[in-house]
Scaffold this active site. Structure first.
Site, short mmCIF file in Angstrom:
data_model
loop_
_atom_site.label_atom_id
_atom_site.label_comp_id
_atom_site.label_asym_id
_atom_site.label_seq_id
_atom_site.Cartn_x
_atom_site.Cartn_y
_atom_site.Cartn_z
N CYS A 72 47.15 47.72 36.79
CA CYS A 72 45.81 48.10 36.35
C CYS A 72 45.74 48.30 34.84
O CYS A 72 46.49 49.12 34.29
CB CYS A 72 45.41 49.39 37.08
SG CYS A 72 43.95 50.20 36.40
N TYR A 203 36.06 41.54 33.96
CA TYR A 203 35.70 41.84 35.34
C TYR A 203 34.29 41.35 35.66
O TYR A 203 34.02 40.87 36.76
CB TYR A 203 35.80 43.34 35.60
CG TYR A 203 37.22 43.83 35.76
CD1 TYR A 203 37.81 43.87 37.02
CD2 TYR A 203 37.96 44.23 34.67
CE1 TYR A 203 39.12 44.32 37.17
CE2 TYR A 203 39.27 44.66 34.81
CZ TYR A 203 39.84 44.71 36.07
OH TYR A 203 41.13 45.14 36.21
#
Length: 361
Positions: A72, A203
């Protein structure tokens, strides 16, 4: 700092930090990636751990545990900050499996599938200990209070700022000032654009559910990357002449760019290696102690390609790209700058926190 992390730009399955929703038995929330509008959720648990303990959580050595996924980018910020500031002994580390299931981040890398300090199998258990029936997703980075087992915060935008400014009594000798007060306004401004169009932008493009949304995100992403490239053409770091929080936030997206965002998220105008300035800049940081020694490309690739089955239904993980270039000379030192200011580099990585070497990925 401007509240850049609590707007509405995210995906319901990848919220504050990197998040997954908890599904019912037999369901697979991972297939939703790329099929729902992208909306980054607010950090629901925004308590702060401070020197004066004003939220009820005072800075104390050994009391808290930082939970991350090395896959992440949002959690990786905390990993870099913790290393640079020398907080390894003060703030223990739990690393989750890069592959989530419907109960979210899990500790299957540890013996018996339990975190050895918290004694839990899933990070969601710390969320439940804090707030039963919490309806949101489970995100990293997260800081858990070890004595109570309760989640303290999942505010990924504030965690690293507090590590830099509230945990100073526990910093190592020679720790750099990652958020210097005279430069905070400029740092915040630079970070805001990077967050909107780069950190979040990849994203927005990757999880876009319409051609129009994808094109908008793609265009903004590369416009911002071009702007950042121009800014870094004659300066070693984003703000001032030392590493700051702004560099950490840009690094964690750039280091993933060619490995996952270029192909998996369709951010493919060009590779990072094809931008001479950004490629040299990110290599400079990667080769700086505290940055590359926290990066695990194996975890990164497995997470994105195996978890996002709505985007990559086969779950096949690419063998590339070639990672050998990360250790080649970057020549950015010719621009001057002092990575740690008046401080010093962090010491060697702890044996139990070493990452997969790039020649083994």
């Amino acid at each position: 700092m401007s509240d850049t992390g609590t707007d509405s730009d995210s995906h319901t399955g990848t919220g504050s930090g990197t998040e997954t929703t908890r599904g019912s038995a037999g369901s697979d929330g991972n297939t939703s990636y790329g099929h729902k509008p992208f909306k980054r959720s607010r950090s629901h648990f925004a308590d702060r751990i401070t020197a004066d303990g004003r939220d009820g959580w005072p800075v104390e050595p050994g009391r808290y545990r930082l939970v991350v996924s090395r896959a992440c980018p949002w959690a990786s910020r905390a990993l870099v900050s913790r290393r640079l500031l020398g907080l390894e002994d003060a703030l223990s580390l739990a690393v989750t499996d890069p592959i989530q299931d419907d109960r979210s981040w899990r500790f299957t890398l540890d013996p018996d599938g339990r975190d050895p300090v918290l004694g839990i199998r899933y990070l969601s258990e710390a969320y439940d200990a804090r707030e039963r029936d919490y309806p949101g997703g489970v995100s990293v980075p997260a800081i858990v209070d070890v004595p109570s087992g309760k989640l303290v915060t999942n505010d990924y935008q504030q965690i690293t700022l507090d590590l830099a400014t509230e945990w100073t009594a526990l910093h190592r000798p020679g720790a750099p000032d990652l958020y210097p007060e005279p430069l905070r306004a400029e740092i915040d401004e630079v970070m805001d654009g990077i967050y909107q169009d780069i950190n979040n932008g990849v994203y927005k493009a990757g999880f876009a559910s319409t051609q129009e949304d994808y094109a908008k995100a793609y265009t903004a992403l590369f416009a911002r990357l071009d702007q950042v490239s121009a800014r870094l053409a004659d300066r070693r770091y984003l703000v001032g002449d030392t590493i700051t929080e702004a560099d950490i936030r840009l690094f964690t997206t750039l280091v993933r760019f060619d490995a996952v965002y270029h192909g998996h998220f369709k951010c493919n105008r060009n590779k990072l290696t094809e931008d001479p300035v950004l490629w040299a800049y990110v290599r400079d940081l990667y080769q700086t102690p505290g940055f590359g020694d926290t990066v695990d490309f194996e975890h990164i690739k497995r997470h994105y390609y195996q978890v996002h089955t709505g985007i990559n239904p086969t779950g096949i993980v690419p063998l590339g790209p070639d990672l050998s270039g990360w250790t080649t000379p970057h020549h950015r030192e010719q621009l001057g700058g002092r990575p740690f200011g008046d401080g010093t580099p962090p010491g060697p990585v702890r044996e139990d926190e070493r990452v997969t070497p790039i020649d083994q990925v």
